[in-house]
Design a protein around this motif. Structure first.
Motif, PDB file in Angstrom:
ATOM      1  N   SER A 209       0.825  -1.211   0.000  1.00  0.00           N
ATOM      2  CA  SER A 209       0.000   0.000   0.000  1.00  0.00           C
ATOM      3  C   SER A 209       0.856   1.257   0.000  1.00  0.00           C
ATOM      4  N   LEU A 210       0.289   2.274  -0.636  1.00  0.00           N
ATOM      5  CA  LEU A 210       0.832   3.637  -0.658  1.00  0.00           C
ATOM      6  C   LEU A 210      -0.358   4.564  -0.452  1.00  0.00           C
ATOM      7  N   CYS A 211      -0.365   5.293   0.615  1.00  0.00           N
ATOM      8  CA  CYS A 211      -1.419   6.291   0.865  1.00  0.00           C
ATOM      9  C   CYS A 211      -2.821   5.665   0.765  1.00  0.00           C
ATOM     10  N   GLY A 212      -2.966   4.460   1.307  1.00  0.00           N
ATOM     11  CA  GLY A 212      -4.267   3.813   1.336  1.00  0.00           C
ATOM     12  C   GLY A 212      -4.676   3.099   0.060  1.00  0.00           C
ATOM     13  N   GLU A 213      -3.889   3.226  -1.002  1.00  0.00           N
ATOM     14  CA  GLU A 213      -4.181   2.528  -2.259  1.00  0.00           C
ATOM     15  C   GLU A 213      -3.329   1.268  -2.342  1.00  0.00           C
ATOM     16  N   GLU A 214      -3.876   0.236  -2.981  1.00  0.00           N
ATOM     17  CA  GLU A 214      -3.171  -1.036  -3.116  1.00  0.00           C
ATOM     18  C   GLU A 214      -2.539  -1.174  -4.500  1.00  0.00           C
ATOM     19  N   TYR A 215      -1.292  -1.627  -4.514  1.00  0.00           N
ATOM     20  CA  TYR A 215      -0.525  -1.843  -5.741  1.00  0.00           C
ATOM     21  C   TYR A 215       0.007  -3.264  -5.744  1.00  0.00           C
ATOM     22  N   GLY A 216       0.405  -3.741  -6.916  1.00  0.00           N
ATOM     23  CA  GLY A 216       0.992  -5.066  -7.018  1.00  0.00           C
ATOM     24  C   GLY A 216       2.177  -5.072  -7.965  1.00  0.00           C
ATOM     25  N   ILE A 217       3.176  -5.892  -7.625  1.00  0.00           N
ATOM     26  CA  ILE A 217       4.362  -6.098  -8.467  1.00  0.00           C
ATOM     27  C   ILE A 217       4.481  -7.598  -8.696  1.00  0.00           C
ATOM     28  N   GLY A 218       4.753  -7.993  -9.926  1.00  0.00           N
ATOM     29  CA  GLY A 218       4.957  -9.407 -10.236  1.00  0.00           C
ATOM     30  C   GLY A 218       5.974 -10.019  -9.291  1.00  0.00           C
ATOM     31  N   ILE A 219       5.619 -11.126  -8.668  1.00  0.00           N
ATOM     32  CA  ILE A 219       6.453 -11.737  -7.630  1.00  0.00           C
ATOM     33  C   ILE A 219       7.832 -12.126  -8.158  1.00  0.00           C
ATOM     34  N   LEU A 220       7.951 -12.418  -9.450  1.00  0.00           N
ATOM     35  CA  LEU A 220       9.244 -12.807 -10.011  1.00  0.00           C
ATOM     36  C   LEU A 220      10.244 -11.651 -10.030  1.00  0.00           C
ATOM     37  N   LYS A 221       9.751 -10.416  -9.931  1.00  0.00           N
ATOM     38  CA  LYS A 221      10.624  -9.233  -9.894  1.00  0.00           C
ATOM     39  C   LYS A 221      11.146  -8.948  -8.485  1.00  0.00           C
ATOM     40  N   VAL A 222      10.464  -9.512  -7.479  1.00  0.00           N
ATOM     41  CA  VAL A 222      10.796  -9.228  -6.078  1.00  0.00           C
ATOM     42  C   VAL A 222      11.912 -10.165  -5.609  1.00  0.00           C
ATOM     43  N   LYS A 223      12.957  -9.574  -5.070  1.00  0.00           N
ATOM     44  CA  LYS A 223      14.072 -10.367  -4.541  1.00  0.00           C
ATOM     45  C   LYS A 223      13.925 -10.581  -3.039  1.00  0.00           C
ATOM     46  N   GLU A 224      13.537  -9.546  -2.301  1.00  0.00           N
ATOM     47  CA  GLU A 224      13.306  -9.673  -0.872  1.00  0.00           C
ATOM     48  C   GLU A 224      12.608  -8.437  -0.329  1.00  0.00           C
ATOM     49  N   ILE A 225      12.128  -8.560   0.907  1.00  0.00           N
ATOM     50  CA  ILE A 225      11.480  -7.460   1.602  1.00  0.00           C
ATOM     51  C   ILE A 225      12.270  -7.251   2.890  1.00  0.00           C
ATOM     52  N   ILE A 226      12.682  -6.017   3.135  1.00  0.00           N
ATOM     53  CA  ILE A 226      13.460  -5.724   4.340  1.00  0.00           C
ATOM     54  C   ILE A 226      12.821  -4.563   5.084  1.00  0.00           C
ATOM     55  N   GLY A 227      13.069  -4.506   6.371  1.00  0.00           N
ATOM     56  CA  GLY A 227      12.602  -3.376   7.164  1.00  0.00           C
ATOM     57  C   GLY A 227      13.400  -2.138   6.813  1.00  0.00           C
ATOM     58  N   MET A 228      12.910  -0.995   7.240  1.00  0.00           N
ATOM     59  CA  MET A 228      13.639   0.250   6.973  1.00  0.00           C
ATOM     60  C   MET A 228      15.010   0.188   7.622  1.00  0.00           C
ATOM     61  N   MET A 229      15.968   0.759   6.952  1.00  0.00           N
ATOM     62  CA  MET A 229      17.329   0.824   7.464  1.00  0.00           C
ATOM     63  C   MET A 229      17.917   2.163   7.051  1.00  0.00           C
ATOM     64  N   ALA A 230      19.084   2.473   7.534  1.00  0.00           N
ATOM     65  CA  ALA A 230      19.723   3.748   7.214  1.00  0.00           C
ATOM     66  C   ALA A 230      19.965   3.849   5.709  1.00  0.00           C
ATOM     67  N   ILE A 231      19.513   4.962   5.134  1.00  0.00           N
ATOM     68  CA  ILE A 231      19.697   5.224   3.702  1.00  0.00           C
ATOM     69  C   ILE A 231      20.680   6.375   3.567  1.00  0.00           C
ATOM     70  N   THR A 232      21.753   6.160   2.819  1.00  0.00           N
ATOM     71  CA  THR A 232      22.760   7.202   2.588  1.00  0.00           C
ATOM     72  C   THR A 232      22.308   8.056   1.417  1.00  0.00           C
ATOM     73  N   PRO A 233      22.037   9.363   1.669  1.00  0.00           N
ATOM     74  CA  PRO A 233      21.568  10.224   0.570  1.00  0.00           C
ATOM     75  C   PRO A 233      22.653  10.445  -0.492  1.00  0.00           C
ATOM     76  N   ILE A 234      22.212  10.660  -1.726  1.00  0.00           N
ATOM     77  CA  ILE A 234      23.119  10.974  -2.827  1.00  0.00           C
ATOM     78  C   ILE A 234      22.815  12.412  -3.252  1.00  0.00           C
ATOM     79  N   PRO A 235      23.826  13.291  -3.207  1.00  0.00           N
ATOM     80  CA  PRO A 235      23.583  14.689  -3.582  1.00  0.00           C
ATOM     81  C   PRO A 235      23.143  14.833  -5.043  1.00  0.00           C
ATOM     82  N   GLN A 236      22.356  15.850  -5.290  1.00  0.00           N
ATOM     83  CA  GLN A 236      21.919  16.256  -6.628  1.00  0.00           C
ATOM     84  C   GLN A 236      21.167  15.159  -7.381  1.00  0.00           C
ATOM     85  N   THR A 237      20.313  14.441  -6.665  1.00  0.00           N
ATOM     86  CA  THR A 237      19.416  13.482  -7.310  1.00  0.00           C
ATOM     87  C   THR A 237      17.990  13.949  -7.062  1.00  0.00           C
TER      88      THR A 237
END
Length: 171
Positions: free
Chosen positions: A28-56
């Motif tokens: 879900s995103l903002c109360g709406e449901e979405y789907g992705i083909g399971i063959l494209k999914v490698k894994e699901i992980i909890g939130m972790m530290a994300i290192t920002p990249i400047p000028q993106t």
């Protein structure tokens, strides 16, 4: 001759619908449901530290180190023009494999929450409605009708444009 052409077009349309049938990871995103083909999914992980990249762009949150592999992360809310939200205990990252030309790129997608894996039949999938020429819906595979609910099925290879993938590769 014309009948053969019409038959070929109809056969292709049936094949396209059949190609969309299968298992989808729903989220879900903002109360709406979405789907992705399971063959494209490698894994699901909890939130972790994300290192920002400047000028993106704003929706490209940065990169994570996942077991020694650097993976770019995008926030799907921001990519789709949905208002940002504070990450919480349900927020997670879906690691997918995107086809970019001959290459495959691992990428993380920040979503509000993961729902379930559904087996969606071809008869439950409708084509994307036509919103006019000004709205790009090429990244939507179709709409799955499940009871009273509609799930938007994404072609994850088309969610990120070629230009954005080049930006990520350069970063």
């Amino acid at each position: 001759m014309e009948k053969d052409m019409t038959t070929n077009i109809m056969d292709q349309a049936v094949k396209n619908i059949a190609d969309r049938e299968g298992k989808y990871l729903t989220f879900s995103l903002c109360g709406e449901e979405y789907g992705i083909g399971i063959l494209k999914v490698k894994e699901i992980i909890g939130m972790m530290a994300i290192t920002p990249i400047p000028q993106t762009p704003e929706h490209i949150k940065g990169v994570i180190n996942l077991r020694g592999k650097i993976i770019p992360v995008i926030d799907l809310r921001l990519k789709f023009g949905i208002e940002a939200m504070e990450y919480n205990e349900r927020t997670c990252i879906i690691v997918v494999e995107i086809a970019s030309g001959a290459n495959k790129i691992a990428m993380g997608l920040v979503v509000d929450s993961v729902s379930e894996v559904l087996n969606i039949k071809a008869a439950e999938i409708e084509d994307t409605p036509n919103f006019g020429s000004r709205l790009d819906t090429a990244y939507i595979l179709g709409m799955a009708k499940l009871g009273q609910n509609v799930k938007i099925l994404l072609d994850i290879d088309k969610v990120m444009g070629a230009k954005e993938l080049e930006q990520l590769a350069a970063a």
